[in-house]
Design a protein around this motif. Structure first.
Motif, PDB file in Angstrom:
ATOM      1  N   ASN A 223       0.944  -0.617  -0.003  1.00 24.71           N
ATOM      2  CA  ASN A 223      -0.310  -0.471  -0.055  1.00 24.71           C
ATOM      3  C   ASN A 223       0.793   0.962   0.134  1.00 24.71           C
ATOM      4  OD1 ASN A 223      -1.961  -2.043   1.017  1.00 24.71           O
ATOM      5  ND2 ASN A 223      -3.237  -0.664   0.953  1.00 24.71           N
TER       6      ASN A 223
ATOM      7  N   ASP B 152      -1.856 -10.411  -8.415  1.00 26.76           N
ATOM      8  CA  ASP B 152      -2.114 -10.844  -9.687  1.00 26.76           C
ATOM      9  C   ASP B 152      -0.777 -12.098  -9.677  1.00 26.76           C
ATOM     10  OD1 ASP B 152      -4.418  -9.502  -9.612  1.00 26.76           O
ATOM     11  OD2 ASP B 152      -3.912  -8.067 -10.933  1.00 26.76           O
TER      12      ASP B 152
ATOM     13  N   ALA C 189      -8.169   4.881  -4.454  1.00 23.80           N
ATOM     14  CA  ALA C 189      -6.539   4.529  -4.160  1.00 23.80           C
ATOM     15  C   ALA C 189      -5.485   5.433  -4.518  1.00 23.80           C
ATOM     16  CB  ALA C 189      -6.284   3.184  -4.848  1.00 23.80           C
TER      17      ALA C 189
ATOM     18  N   ARG D 220      -3.529  -1.890  -8.874  1.00 17.90           N
ATOM     19  CA  ARG D 220      -3.072  -2.418  -7.881  1.00 17.90           C
ATOM     20  C   ARG D 220      -4.715  -2.611  -7.082  1.00 17.90           C
ATOM     21  NH1 ARG D 220      -3.209  -2.855  -2.173  1.00 17.90           N
ATOM     22  NH2 ARG D 220      -3.204  -0.951  -2.283  1.00 17.90           N
ATOM     23  N   ALA D 221      -5.607  -1.964  -6.705  1.00 18.42           N
ATOM     24  CA  ALA D 221      -6.904  -1.835  -6.725  1.00 18.42           C
ATOM     25  C   ALA D 221      -7.975  -2.521  -6.707  1.00 18.42           C
ATOM     26  CB  ALA D 221      -7.303  -0.148  -5.590  1.00 18.42           C
TER      27      ALA D 221
ATOM     28  N   PRO E 218     -10.539  -3.730  -8.445  1.00 21.26           N
ATOM     29  CA  PRO E 218     -10.801  -5.519  -8.011  1.00 21.26           C
ATOM     30  C   PRO E 218     -10.945  -6.859  -8.674  1.00 21.26           C
ATOM     31  CG  PRO E 218     -12.933  -4.218  -7.741  1.00 21.26           C
ATOM     32  CD  PRO E 218     -11.178  -3.100  -8.414  1.00 21.26           C
TER      33      PRO E 218
ATOM     34  N   GLY F 225      -8.968  -5.710 -11.906  1.00 19.13           N
ATOM     35  CA  GLY F 225      -8.181  -6.293 -12.091  1.00 19.13           C
ATOM     36  C   GLY F 225      -7.610  -5.710 -14.172  1.00 19.13           C
TER      37      GLY F 225
ATOM     38  N   SER G 239      -6.693 -11.393 -14.667  1.00 20.07           N
ATOM     39  CA  SER G 239      -6.461 -12.019 -12.977  1.00 20.07           C
ATOM     40  C   SER G 239      -7.829 -12.339 -12.929  1.00 20.07           C
ATOM     41  CB  SER G 239      -5.506 -10.662 -12.550  1.00 20.07           C
ATOM     42  OG  SER G 239      -6.186  -9.399 -11.863  1.00 20.07           O
TER      43      SER G 239
ATOM     44  N   LEU H 155     -10.442   2.961   2.327  1.00 17.56           N
ATOM     45  CA  LEU H 155     -10.759   3.977   1.334  1.00 17.56           C
ATOM     46  C   LEU H 155     -11.873   4.720   0.700  1.00 17.56           C
ATOM     47  CD1 LEU H 155      -8.307   2.185  -1.732  1.00 17.56           C
ATOM     48  CD2 LEU H 155      -7.459   3.638   0.033  1.00 17.56           C
TER      49      LEU H 155
ATOM     50  N   PRO I 156      -8.622  -3.195  -1.255  1.00 20.26           N
ATOM     51  CA  PRO I 156      -7.317  -2.398  -1.780  1.00 20.26           C
ATOM     52  C   PRO I 156      -6.768  -2.671  -0.010  1.00 20.26           C
ATOM     53  CG  PRO I 156      -9.283  -0.971  -3.247  1.00 20.26           C
ATOM     54  CD  PRO I 156      -9.638  -2.106  -2.124  1.00 20.26           C
TER      55      PRO I 156
END
Lengths: 653, 320, 358, 156
Positions: free
Chosen positions: B55, B109, B217, B269-270, B272, B274, C33, C249, C338
């Motif tokens: 993070n 991932d 994020a 990254r955040a 969900p 991808g 993913s 967040l 996240p």
């Protein structure tokens, strides 16, 4: 909302290539449109009455007129809807003439396009809101920057109209370039004889406060209420005590100072009164030349001064004031002609500028009006004038014509003959530009009556030969033949450029300037003395080089604008400005960072930083709106939603 | 674990001076860390740096405006802090930075892909770091993964592993992984034709659930609760479940970050589901670097889209 | 117990293709993913290894769906008159979700009472939801392992729970053991061959094994009432929620992935002449969620929003709906967060705080 | 009310009020004939143009977008076009990443006096967009797409 749509035929201007009737029919299906019609001339008296009647009959709350460009008749129709009781901003125009009927040949395509433009206008209008101007009091005082003839004229006109005037002049005396001139074209009358009285008027006018030897330090605020700070530069003479008797200048032992007023034609003293007619007639010390400052001892002037006005400890002083309008009249400087290697780049003493020659010709000049050449003090017989030195020359980045050189060169050739009857003048020129009242006659006279020889061609080289200078040029009218002229004195008609510091002043005033430093007028034709910053006006050569009559005319014109502006007690602000939605503003400050007008400030709202638009400063450009990521700043009348509605009228569904 | 102890010591040393220290602790499974907000020595003992401290703690700094906080930063986190500072979104005197030589962080991932049929990440019961390898235990078996194979892309091109602004720097500075950003990731993407790229976005964005985790994020998103994505005034987007609106939001986010994005990759990254949303920002960062020689968070001065120069030698305007 | 049937893995695509003749078939598909429920492409093999990232709720409760569309048409005869036409969308087609998780199936139990008029006479029933719900059959794929984020056992579920499923499919060796649990389910699988006893036993063994991988409920047996009270007891404890939400967040990933979150927003998307009324997902984690028409917003702090999410799931909802949590323990909110915000830990901390105080 | 079938493409223009909108007017006054595809949105300044307006148009079915403002240094508001130049250039760089041909978007400077130049700009850009052909449109949400289909008859 109840929208009425009016499709104008503009006679056959639109009707000829757009099926206005079918556009009107199609418009009826657009959102919130409850009435649509076509009309022959929407802007005519019956046309406007038709709109007003329809507003009343159908209880319309907004109007779209599809006709010519809004740049033409938007104000007309806004007034019309206002007469019918609507807010003037509940109106939109679709430009189906300049943007459709006059440029497209296919009637079907034009008709379709016209209907789409109406649809866009309707879509935007649905989101229009009543807008109301705010009024605010004005300061009835004008700042005039620059005390040349343009600034003097502006100052006197404003003062005569009853306004307070603050005149700021960089030099120790007002008068500007004109005060350096011997005579003026095309009348060949004495420059100081006509300017002098006006300068005295300035000094004596009860409404004018004059700051000479002073410069504008900073400007903030906005039209009607600018905050100005002026830096009064230290002259080391207390002007309240100085009587201008001139004793100090006579006794000053440092006599090798550069004479700015006389363009360095002769030396002067370290303490000076620039010229006999100076206004204010006060002495000032040139620090770099004064022995008291350079050597640390002297004090002659202090000892001799009968009123004890000399003060070596004097400091610059800042004076702040509020003014309602500003006239910039900062004039011009001669460009640095020494870039011209072919003219000797300053190496030959007898190659001088036209302004230096004026001082040689002037009875109040260092030679008492006897033309003596700098090298040996001899009276020249052959005088060569070279025009367009630093004008119309792309190679040195001066592509423009300075405008006044042809005329003053002719004048100087005449004066040369008057001063030295057995002299011969030669003038190398590119073209003779003399489009003024009595001007062309004047340039003809110098050749026909005074025998000046005009040679059309450029000079490629000046070189010394004995005590003479050989000027080599071509005569293009003689088939490009090389011409060598033996000269006793060469006078360069050096072109002008925006005076030193113009861009910096423009930035302080938040006005535009061109790549040469000249200030930009609001519109080249229709707003010649206004700028795009409300309340700032231009006069004289700071806007572009011009001669005395034009400068005076502009001085009066700028004054008229300032007087008009300040004739009201209250000013109305344009309501098409940015507004901050305080709930959405996150106080990131990006709008403040980009605003060209410093029209947004940070405010603390219950502990949170927010942006706030200063309504009277905002000019409505919308840069903040395009910058604000969360759209918290919206430009009224051009909001995101309004522009998006127009885009969506074209691109969605 | 020397680094961890040293960092804990640095955190404990600064605790008395600050409202809290932001760092990382453990997450719900051995492969995940989580932001940790430390106010006591006990909290500091739970601090965990290393491969799973992914993070970006800079995200939280604007929330603490007006209070003094310390934050443990990786090199990329420090870039975000640098950008926040240069935009005046946080105050230098309110933030104390503890830097350390970052060795890179995990890309979950990649871990999931590496595990493949062997199981899901959530089945991993233990993780050991053995040199260049990660040893995972799941379904009673061990799986060795090469760390390099499961390291985040941004770490593979990292030029700034050592926080470039830090009040305290723990440990020896390490050599950067790369000396310049070659934007090789974009080159891979750009091997596709324009049509393929459009189809790519169409497919990727179609699974967007509009949760806006990407936005939230992002340490440089200033709008926070006032995003245009959900406002009606201005109304940039419909609420329809359309690829157009979803992609448009990504364009909005990316353009708002043009010249500001430091490439920390938290948006991606955040996500969900991808979606490779960092690509757009990388493309803009490349333009900005090329046009204005500006690297957000590193180079000082006003972000390039909030200023201008009279002449723009790098901009070739249309000759017509 | 209904007849068990067996479908070799290799025949799954073929079987689903067959279903597609009468149903719209959703199945998990790997995209990047993520694993998401998609209208299945003909001939494709659903993703059966990794568990879907999202829940299957959007099949029944789409992310945004049209309630109706409207059109204004100008009447040329009467100035200013507009005729309004409303158009209903078509009824949903019969739908099958293949490969839903047992938690997904149980998630709809949180929806049902809300959209079915809360079981209270006189309250409106939401036909948009109910039509889709009734039209959708769920083929649940039993989980073979629990993930670290799984806690269905807190909410009365289990990896192979039959609750809410129309068919329970269990992966054994190279095939699926299918157990029809409802007439709808029976209709789907009736054409399949019967499973052998071994296969049935293997399925049962798989269920047991999966159960064994589940982390035990802390402090079992779990007392839903105690949890509801403990969460409610923290209502005014700002410090508690600030601490729990520190890393949050305030995005909507948790609520949008959640099988039980049912909140929505309604907007008209219109160009002035015509438009649609859309119902789209909303999230209590967003500030706008509680923005009132007056401009007042009672829940701007993210701590308060997180409090609402946890409070609603474990206290307010149960108090209205017979003590049932509006949480099925799927753990997606934890897995995809996240910031790794862990709703279990919040509940446990609330319990702990309650124990300390009393 | 779609574009003339098969003949026109959808081109949206954003023009500043002071220079380019005036330039387009000047072109009209001079009867400099131009293709009819372009539809102009008038804004006060090129600095007002949020690059996202352009994206909105391009993602919503525009085949081309043209922006025109005052020449650098001539901005009515002194600085707006300088910001616009940077932002629009950066936007142009983003288009290929989205799979949009960057030639579908151009920005230029035309003063109020440059009617002929405006004609040239419109001619050139329209031709450029026609060479590229209609842009591929991103799918709308099903409900919006269905709505658009239902609205088609209304337009004719």
């Amino acid at each position: 909302m109840r929208i009425g749509v009016f499709i104008c035929h503009c006679g056959s201007n639109i009707g000829g290539t757009v099926d206005c009737k079918s556009v009107a029919e199609e418009s009826y299906a657009f959102p919130d449109v409850v009435f649509s019609t076509d009309t022959m001339y929407a802007c005519s008296e019956p046309g406007q009455q038709g709109i007003i009647d329809a507003i009343k009959e159908h209880n319309l709350s907004g109007v779209v007129v599809a006709s010519c460009t809004p740049r033409m008749h938007e104000p007309t129709f806004r007034r019309a809807v206002e007469r019918a009781g609507l807010n003037r901003y509940m109106f939109e125009m679709a430009n189906i003439r300049e943007h459709v009927s006059w440029i497209g040949k296919n009637k079907d395509a034009n008709t379709n396009k016209a209907a789409e433009l109406v649809r866009m206008a309707v879509s935007k209008l649905r989101l229009n809101r009543d807008l109301h101007s705010k009024s605010f009091p004005v300061t009835k005082r004008v700042l005039v920057i620059g005390g040349g003839v343009a600034g003097i004229q502006a100052a006197l006109d404003c003062a005569d109209a009853g306004l307070d005037v603050v005149l700021v002049e960089r030099e120790p005396s007002i008068g500007g370039k004109m005060s350096k001139l011997d005579k003026t074209f095309p009348t060949v009358d004495c420059s100081s004889c006509i300017l002098g009285p006006r300068m005295v008027d300035v000094a004596q006018h009860p409404n004018i406060t004059l700051y000479a030897a002073a410069e504008v330090e900073s400007v903030s605020g906005y039209v009607g209420n600018f905050e100005v700070t002026v830096r009064k530069k230290a002259t080391y003479v207390d002007w309240d005590k100085c009587t201008g008797c001139g004793l100090c200048t006579e006794k000053c032992p440092s006599k090798k100072s550069f004479d700015r007023f006389n363009e360095g034609v002769g030396p002067t003293t370290a303490i000076i009164i620039p010229f006999p007619q100076a206004i204010p007639k006060k002495a000032s010390i040139t620090r770099d030349a004064c022995r008291q400052f350079t050597k640390g001892k002297c004090g002659v002037c202090a000892k001799i001064c009968p009123t004890g006005a000399i003060n070596y400890e004097q400091q610059d002083e800042l004076v702040s004031m509020k003014v309602g309008g500003i006239v910039a009249a900062t004039g011009y400087d001669l460009m640095d002609w020494t870039v011209y290697e072919e003219y000797g780049a300053g190496r030959y003493p007898d190659v001088i500028t036209s302004l230096q020659y004026e001082r040689l010709l002037s009875a109040s000049g260092p030679t008492g009006g006897h033309v003596k050449r700098p090298s040996d003090g001899k009276e020249p017989k052959n005088v060569v004038f070279i025009q367009c030195v630093g004008s119309r020359d792309v190679s040195i980045g001066r592509p423009y014509c300075s405008g006044f050189c042809c005329m003053y060169t002719a004048k100087q050739a005449i004066l040369t003959k008057d001063h030295i009857p057995d002299s011969q003048s030669f003038v190398f020129y590119m073209d003779i530009r003399s489009p003024g009242k009595g001007y062309d006659e004047f340039t003809r006279r110098v050749q026909e009556e005074y025998g000046a020889q005009y040679i059309r061609g450029r000079v490629s080289l000046i070189y010394p030969k004995g005590d003479k200078l050989i000027v080599r040029g071509v005569d293009t009218l003689m088939g490009g033949q090389q011409v060598d002229v033996e000269a006793d004195l060469v006078v360069l008609a050096v072109g002008g450029e925006a005076t030193q510091g113009s861009p910096q002043l423009a930035e302080k005033l938040r006005i535009s300037y061109d790549s040469y430093g000249f200030f930009m007028e609001g519109h080249p034709k229709l707003k010649p003395v206004e700028t795009n910053t409300a309340g700032v006006f231009l006069a004289g050569s700071c806007q572009g080089l011009k001669d005395i009559p034009s400068s005076v005319a502009q001085g009066s014109a700028a004054a008229a604008k300032a007087i008009g502006l300040l004739s009201k007690d209250m000013l109305a602000s344009d309501p098409q400005i940015a507004q901050v939605d305080m709930k959405r503003c996150v106080g990131c400050g990006k709008c403040i960072q980009v605003c060209p007008f410093k029209a947004i400030k940070e405010v603390d709202v219950r502990g949170q930083i927010k942006a706030e638009v200063i309504e009277t400063v905002c000019q409505g450009c919308g840069l903040c709106n395009a910058t604000c990521p969360q759209g918290a700043v919206q430009l009224s009348h051009f909001t995101d939603n309004q522009i998006l509605a127009e885009v969506e009228a074209l691109c969605r569904f | 674990m020397g680094m961890q102890k040293e960092l804990q010591a640095a955190i404990k040393a600064i605790l008395p001076e600050v409202d809290c220290v932001i760092g990382w602790g453990s997450g719900p499974d051995p492969l995940h860390g989580a932001p940790l907000f430390m106010r006591s020595e006990d909290d500091a003992n739970r601090f965990a740096s290393g491969f799973f401290a992914v993070n970006n703690p800079a995200l939280f700094l604007p929330e603490y405006k007006g209070k003094k906080v310390a934050v443990v930063v990786k090199g990329c986190d420090a870039r975000s802090v640098g950008q926040l500072l240069s935009e005046g979104l946080i105050k230098r005197e309110e933030v104390s930075l503890i830097g350390f030589p970052c060795q890179g962080v995990v890309d979950h991932d990649k871990v999931a892909a590496a595990l493949g049929e062997k199981g899901e990440m959530g089945e991993v019961t233990a993780v050991l770091e053995e040199g260049d390898a990660l040893v995972l235990t799941l379904r009673g078996e061990t799986v060795r993964l090469n760390k390099a194979d499961v390291t985040a892309e941004k770490c593979m091109r990292c030029q700034y592993p050592n926080a470039h602004i830090a009040d305290t720097f723990v440990g020896e500075k390490r050599e950067p992984v790369a000396t310049a950003d070659d934007f090789a990731d974009l080159a891979v993407f750009e091997a596709m034709s324009l049509e393929e790229r459009q189809a790519f976005w169409e497919k990727e964005m179609s699974r967007c659930i509009r949760c806006y985790a990407c936005r939230n994020a992002c340490p440089l998103c200033v709008c926070r609760d006032h995003c245009v994505a959900t406002s009606r005034d201005p109304s940039w987007l419909t609420q329809a479940d359309s690829v157009k609106d979803k992609l448009f939001f990504q364009v909005i986010h990316a353009t708002h970050l043009a010249g500001r994005c430091t490439g920390c990759g938290e948006c991606q990254r955040a996500c969900p589901v991808g979606i490779p949303v960092l690509l757009l920002k990388r493309s803009l960062a490349r333009s900005v670097e090329k046009l204005f020689a500006y690297r957000a968070g590193i180079d000082e001065g006003t972000p390039p889209l909030l200023t201008f120069t009279l002449e723009e030698p790098t901009i070739k305007e249309r000759s017509w | 117990m209904a007849t068990l049937r067996y479908l070799p893995l290799a025949q799954v695509p073929q079987w689903l293709d067959g279903l597609a003749k009468s149903y719209t078939v959703f199945a998990p598909a790997r995209e990047g993913s993520a694993v998401v429920y998609r209208p299945r492409a003909e001939g494709s093999m659903p993703e059966l290894t990794a568990r879907p990232t999202e829940s299957a709720k959007h099949v029944v409760f789409p992310r945004a769906h049209e309630l109706f569309s409207f059109t204004y048409k100008a009447d040329p005869a009467v100035v200013g008159k507009r005729d309004l036409t409303l158009t209903q969308p078509q009824d949903p087609t019969p739908t099958v979700v293949f490969g839903a998780l047992s938690c997904d199936a149980r998630g709809f139990f949180a929806f049902d009472p809300v959209y079915d008029g809360c079981g209270t006479k006189g309250l409106a029933k939401d036909v948009y939801y109910l039509k889709r719900r009734q039209n959708t059959a769920l083929v649940v794929l039993a989980c073979r392992t629990a993930l670290a984020t799984c806690f269905c056992n807190w909410t009365g579920g289990s990896p192979a729970s039959r609750e809410g499923a129309d068919v329970l499919a269990t992966l054994v060796n190279d095939g699926l053991v299918m157990e029809a649990l409802t007439p709808k389910g029976e209709e789907l699988v009736s054409g399949l061959a019967e499973a052998g006893a071994e296969q049935g036993a293997a399925a049962e063994a798989s269920h047991t094994a999966a159960e064994a991988t589940m982390a035990p409920v802390p402090g079992a047996p779990l007392d839903p009432k105690a949890i509801a009270d403990a969460v409610l007891a923290r209502f005014d404890d700002a410090t508690f929620w600030q601490a729990e939400s520190a890393g949050c967040l305030a995005c909507g990933a948790c609520t949008y992935l959640c099988p039980t979150c049912y909140c929505f927003n309604i907007t008209d998307e219109s160009n002035g002449i015509s438009g649609v009324r859309l119902r789209s997902w909303d999230t209590c984690m967003a500030s706008l969620f509680t923005l009132e028409a007056s401009g007042h917003n009672p829940r701007t702090a993210k701590a308060n929003r997180l409090k609402n999410r946890v409070g609603h799931k474990f206290s307010y909802y149960p108090s209205l709906h017979g003590g049932r949590f509006s949480c099925c323990g799927c753990g997606r909110c934890i897995k995809s967060c996240p910031s790794s915000v862990d709703i279990r830990r919040i509940v446990q901390n609330a319990l702990a705080a309650a124990n300390v105080k009393e | 009310m779609s574009v003339l079938e098969g003949k026109e493409l959808r081109i949206v223009g954003f023009l500043c009020n002071w220079c380019s909108y005036g330039g387009a007017d000047t072109a009209g006054v001079g009867r400099f004939s131009q293709p009819t595809d372009l539809r102009i949105v008038r804004v006060p300044c090129s600095g007002r143009i949020n690059p996202l307006f352009i994206m909105k148009a391009l993602l919503s079915g525009a085949d081309g977008v043209l922006v025109s403002g005052c020449h650098p240094r001539d901005c009515h508001y002194a600085e707006g076009n300088y910001y616009a130049r940077r932002r629009l250039e950066v936007l142009k760089g983003l288009l290929p990443t989205l799979g949009i041909d960057p030639r579908r978007f151009e920005y230029t400077w035309v003063s109020a006096s440059e009617g002929q130049r405006w004609q040239h700009v419109v001619d050139t850009f329209t031709q450029q967009v026609h060479t590229l052909g209609p842009a591929k449109r991103l799918p709308d949400a099903p409900e919006l797409a269905a709505l658009a289909a239902r609205l088609e008859p209304l337009r004719n």
